[in-house]
Design an enzyme around this catalytic site. Structure first.
Site, short mmCIF file in Angstrom:
data_model
loop_
_atom_site.label_atom_id
_atom_site.label_comp_id
_atom_site.label_asym_id
_atom_site.label_seq_id
_atom_site.Cartn_x
_atom_site.Cartn_y
_atom_site.Cartn_z
N HIS A 1 13.52 30.86 103.50
CA HIS A 1 13.78 30.63 104.91
C HIS A 1 15.15 31.15 105.34
O HIS A 1 16.18 30.83 104.74
CB HIS A 1 13.70 29.11 105.17
CG HIS A 1 13.77 28.75 106.61
ND1 HIS A 1 12.80 29.13 107.53
CD2 HIS A 1 14.68 28.05 107.32
CE1 HIS A 1 13.13 28.69 108.72
NE2 HIS A 1 14.27 28.02 108.63
N ASP B 1 14.90 25.82 101.25
CA ASP B 1 15.30 27.21 101.04
C ASP B 1 14.11 28.11 100.73
O ASP B 1 14.29 29.27 100.36
CB ASP B 1 16.36 27.33 99.94
CG ASP B 1 15.89 26.74 98.62
OD1 ASP B 1 14.80 26.13 98.59
OD2 ASP B 1 16.61 26.88 97.62
N GLU B 2 12.91 27.57 100.87
CA GLU B 2 11.73 28.43 100.69
C GLU B 2 10.99 28.52 102.03
O GLU B 2 11.39 29.26 102.91
CB GLU B 2 10.87 27.90 99.53
CG GLU B 2 11.68 27.92 98.22
CD GLU B 2 10.88 27.57 96.99
OE1 GLU B 2 9.74 28.00 96.83
OE2 GLU B 2 11.43 26.82 96.14
N MET B 3 9.94 27.71 102.25
CA MET B 3 9.21 27.84 103.50
C MET B 3 9.71 26.84 104.56
O MET B 3 9.39 26.97 105.75
CB MET B 3 7.71 27.70 103.24
CG MET B 3 7.19 28.85 102.37
SD MET B 3 5.55 28.56 101.63
CE MET B 3 4.48 28.99 103.02
#
Lengths: 329, 329
Positions: free
Chosen positions: A96, A138-140
């Site tokens: 993200h 910090d991903e989706m």
């Protein structure tokens, strides 16, 4: 090298012996064949999530669905990119708003064969894994309830969830998103690698160098941790790497011996899932094998052995699943 | 409504007349058939970039290649997502580090048929378009030289570029990246939509409502701007939209009449490439058609006409190209 004498002899004359078909070599080959396991067509299927075509099809849609991310442009397939060995070929995952995560993105390929999920093994199965990256900031970076609301806007998703989970009163649920994603991922296997064909009796499937590498892999003890059909014991090990590190398995267990320990990764398709280790700090198989020899086995491989093992690792690349991109609503 | 009397009559009794096969209706249908053009199999191919299998294959690899972005996770296919009508179904494109761009992502489908490229028409062709998003700071944010260096690291790319551009001394060049991407995009067409089949003589290909919608689309003047095989005149028009705007075509020409003017978009696959207009501020076809009627034609469509035109627009969705994700090095 701490090789068993018989094994060492074989490593030296293995290819020749193979060609000659000598009885002693046959015996030794029987030994190697018993050490390794070819990849079955499908991983174990959990009793509470039977594998059905409807779930797999839905799971595939969800895998490619960027609406499962806060930004609307990141899907599972962004970092687990089918074009890149179902990983991202970056040292550490980028999610993200371009945030770079702590750890290297593991391949989805054959992940159903893993005894546990994530580098720290914090989830026992793919069902437990599936919802993690969707919500990780910090991903989706997605709120799960909002993800479900977005999906429920589309009749096509309502149909697919109802077909996949016909007995559920509320088919569109976080649990069913996980079940469907896990089902799709259990179909992403890479059978018929040269190694598998060799193990199943096709003596010409691997090159002579790859056969020597397989023997060296067994003789030098690599197989102690890289064992079973996915070539991982699912256990946690600690060693020193360049680049950033994190607490690893310690975060899960709080046990001192798990500090900086990470799960043995699968070696299936390792040639196409670089860079290596939990922080992606090692770019090449040569360097990775070298580092493992020094740190886990306490030995420096000579060049020939190193090259043979690397050649063997290339024989672990199987037939990649062919996936047509689904049309999403 | 400012409909021509004959046309209005047809709009009212069109379906019935079709079924009855009356001679007058046949004449009128001849008129409609002459107004529209079915989509050819391929768009025009420029003389300096012949379409070859080698270029298309290379272009496909590059289209899915996230190493063409600074972050290494954004490829052309991220925003021109094959799962989402080769666009992103977001109001405005989301690029490097989550930046949201100025404009709605246009579909790549049938883009070879467009008379010019980008919402402001600043490039005449796909060759000119291809390198823009790679370098745009809010899209892929990549330095072109660095992109070429990354690609040149892989033997497989060297082979593919050499095969695609055998006469070039330096096959890996920015120009050839553009040529290959443009070639791949010229293959992403959607033939055989119900509308195309109808125009080619299959009277049952569109529903009666869609036929009425096609007539209303012609009779009310929509076809003045949405003309030709891609249903766009490639010209620039100005109207008021909710949401953010920008200077549009003015940035390209500096001409006052181009201020806030944007190119007529293709209507091919418009049902699967929502949201609409240059800032993506309109979510539904109903609202989009309504707004066009009011602003461009100075009239308010009655509900029946509106529904018929929307039904017709759904008939513009063609067979989507089936693309296997390429294996990248």
């Amino acid at each position: 090298m701490t090789t068993h004498p018989t094994r060492r002899l074989i490593a030296a004359v293995g290819a020749l012996a193979l060609l000659a078909g000598a009885a002693a070599a046959d015996d030794d080959m029987d030994y190697y064949m018993s050490v390794f396991e070819p990849l079955p067509a499908l991983p174990p299927i959990p009793a509470d999530n039977s594998l059905t075509a409807a779930k797999v099809e839905l799971g595939k849609m969800l895998f490619f669905e960027p609406r499962l991310s806060a930004s609307g442009v990141i899907s599972c397939a962004t970092c687990h990119n089918p074009a890149l060995g179902w990983a991202d070929r970056l040292p550490r995952g980028t999610g993200h708003e371009g945030q770079i995560g702590l750890r290297n993105t593991p391949t989805v390929l054959n992940s159903g064969f893993l005894p546990n999920q994530f580098w720290d093994g914090r989830e026992p199965d793919l069902e437990g894994q599936a919802l993690g990256p969707i919500q990780a900031p910090d991903e989706m970076a997605m709120d799960l309830e909002e993800a479900l609301e977005r999906i429920a806007e589309f009749d096509i998703y309502i149909e697919h969830f109802t077909r996949a989970f016909p007995e559920d009163e509320t088919p569109i649920s976080a649990e069913n998103v996980a079940y469907a994603l896990a089902s799709f991922q259990r179909t992403l296997n890479t059978p018929n690698s040269p190694f598998d064909r060799f193990l199943r009796g096709d003596q010409g499937a691997m090159t002579e160098q790859q056969v020597r590498g397989m023997m060296a892999f067994a003789d030098n003890g690599c197989v102690a941790c890289h064992q079973g059909p996915a070539l991982t014991d699912g256990l946690f090990h600690r060693f020193e790497l360049p680049g950033p590190t994190d607490l690893g398995r310690f975060v899960v267990t709080g046990e001192e011996h798990d500090r900086y320990a990470f799960r043995t990764p699968t070696l299936r398709n390792v040639a196409v899932t670089y860079p290596y280790f939990h922080n992606g700090s090692i770019d090449t198989l040569h360097d990775a094998v070298n580092l493992m020899g020094e740190q886990m086995l306490g030995q420096e491989f000579d060049d020939d052995t190193l090259n043979d093992i690397v050649a063997f690792l290339h024989a672990l690349t199987g037939e990649q699943p062919v996936v047509n991109i689904p049309a999403l609503p």
